[in-house]
Scaffold this motif. Structure first.
Motif, PDB file in Angstrom:
ATOM      1  N   ARG A   1       2.263   1.676  -3.600  1.00 25.69           N
ATOM      2  CA  ARG A   1       1.380   2.416  -4.680  1.00 25.69           C
ATOM      3  C   ARG A   1       1.216   4.198  -4.000  1.00 25.69           C
ATOM      4  NH1 ARG A   1      -1.115  -2.576  -3.393  1.00 25.69           N
ATOM      5  NH2 ARG A   1      -2.631  -1.557  -1.580  1.00 25.69           N
ATOM      6  N   GLU A   2       1.163   4.278  -2.385  1.00 25.02           N
ATOM      7  CA  GLU A   2       0.930   5.339  -2.587  1.00 25.02           C
ATOM      8  C   GLU A   2       2.387   6.598  -3.099  1.00 25.02           C
ATOM      9  OE1 GLU A   2       0.763   6.104   1.715  1.00 25.02           O
ATOM     10  OE2 GLU A   2      -0.737   5.354   2.101  1.00 25.02           O
TER      11      GLU A   2
ATOM     12  N   THR B   1       3.786   5.652  -5.323  1.00 29.42           N
ATOM     13  CA  THR B   1       4.779   6.012  -6.755  1.00 29.42           C
ATOM     14  C   THR B   1       3.539   6.073  -7.692  1.00 29.42           C
ATOM     15  OG1 THR B   1       4.039   3.429  -7.600  1.00 29.42           O
ATOM     16  CG2 THR B   1       6.241   3.546  -6.867  1.00 29.42           C
TER      17      THR B   1
ATOM     18  N   ARG C   1       0.866  -0.814  -0.053  1.00 27.74           N
ATOM     19  CA  ARG C   1      -0.446  -0.340  -0.171  1.00 27.74           C
ATOM     20  C   ARG C   1       0.648   1.603   0.174  1.00 27.74           C
ATOM     21  NH1 ARG C   1      -2.884  -1.576   3.549  1.00 27.74           N
ATOM     22  NH2 ARG C   1      -2.061  -1.022   5.353  1.00 27.74           N
TER      23      ARG C   1
ATOM     24  N   GLU D   1       0.285   5.009  -8.581  1.00 29.64           N
ATOM     25  CA  GLU D   1      -0.113   4.184  -8.630  1.00 29.64           C
ATOM     26  C   GLU D   1      -1.946   3.555  -7.734  1.00 29.64           C
ATOM     27  OE1 GLU D   1       1.567   0.239  -9.549  1.00 29.64           O
ATOM     28  OE2 GLU D   1       3.756   1.135 -10.285  1.00 29.64           O
ATOM     29  N   GLN D   2      -2.750   3.445  -8.499  1.00 28.05           N
ATOM     30  CA  GLN D   2      -3.972   2.674  -8.323  1.00 28.05           C
ATOM     31  C   GLN D   2      -4.322   1.388  -7.983  1.00 28.05           C
ATOM     32  OE1 GLN D   2      -6.241   4.941  -6.364  1.00 28.05           O
ATOM     33  NE2 GLN D   2      -4.663   6.923  -6.663  1.00 28.05           N
TER      34      GLN D   2
END
Length: 158
Positions: free
Chosen positions: A152-153, A155, A149, A157-158
């Motif tokens: 993703r935050e 980079t 998680r 990304e979702q």
């Protein structure tokens, strides 16, 4: 032909160093050596038994050898990883531990039933190990999810 950008010596060294921390590499070597030593010990003990062994004894030796080899394989895999694992190593180790504790508890219960003694004690003792392994598995999955998680935050990304 595209040219590679010039990298400083520091950047080049970062690309060459393994992604695993020293602590993780030490754990990997320990798992590899303990697994190999355990497999050798159990196998030699199995082969040195005189005469024909009962089926459940052969099964127990086989299962113990398989678990030792699984830990050795885990250690070898971990040592060869050169990419960030995001706690995958912890998840794999937790599942190995859970599988070993559940299988061992099952074997202890079968032996207790066949002998007609101490089924409750076997299940209680095994249950402690299964519960501990389950807690570690849940913690490993949560840690991995938190790291993914966070990645993703960072980079976007979702």
């Amino acid at each position: 032909m595209t040219e590679e950008p010039n990298l400083s010596a520091q950047e080049m060294l970062k690309k060459l160093t393994p992604a695993l921390s020293r602590r993780t590499r030490i754990r990997a070597v320990a798992a590899l050596l303990a697994g190999l030593a355990g497999a050798v010990f159990v196998t030699v003990l199995w082969w040195s038994e005189p005469g024909e062994l009962p089926g459940r004894t052969r099964l127990a030796f086989g299962v113990l050898t398989a678990f030792c080899l699984a830990w050795a394989g885990y250690g070898g895999w971990l040592l060869t990883c050169r990419v960030p694992l995001f706690a995958t190593d912890r998840v794999v180790a937790a599942w190995l531990g859970l599988a070993a504790s559940v299988t061992t508890t099952g074997l202890m219960a079968v032996v207790a039933v066949q002998r007609g003694t101490g089924l409750v004690l076997a299940l209680a003792a095994g249950g402690v190990f299964v519960a501990a392994a389950l807690v570690l598995a849940v913690r490993a999955h949560r840690r991995r999810a938190a790291l993914l998680r966070r990645m993703r935050e960072l980079t976007g990304e979702q």
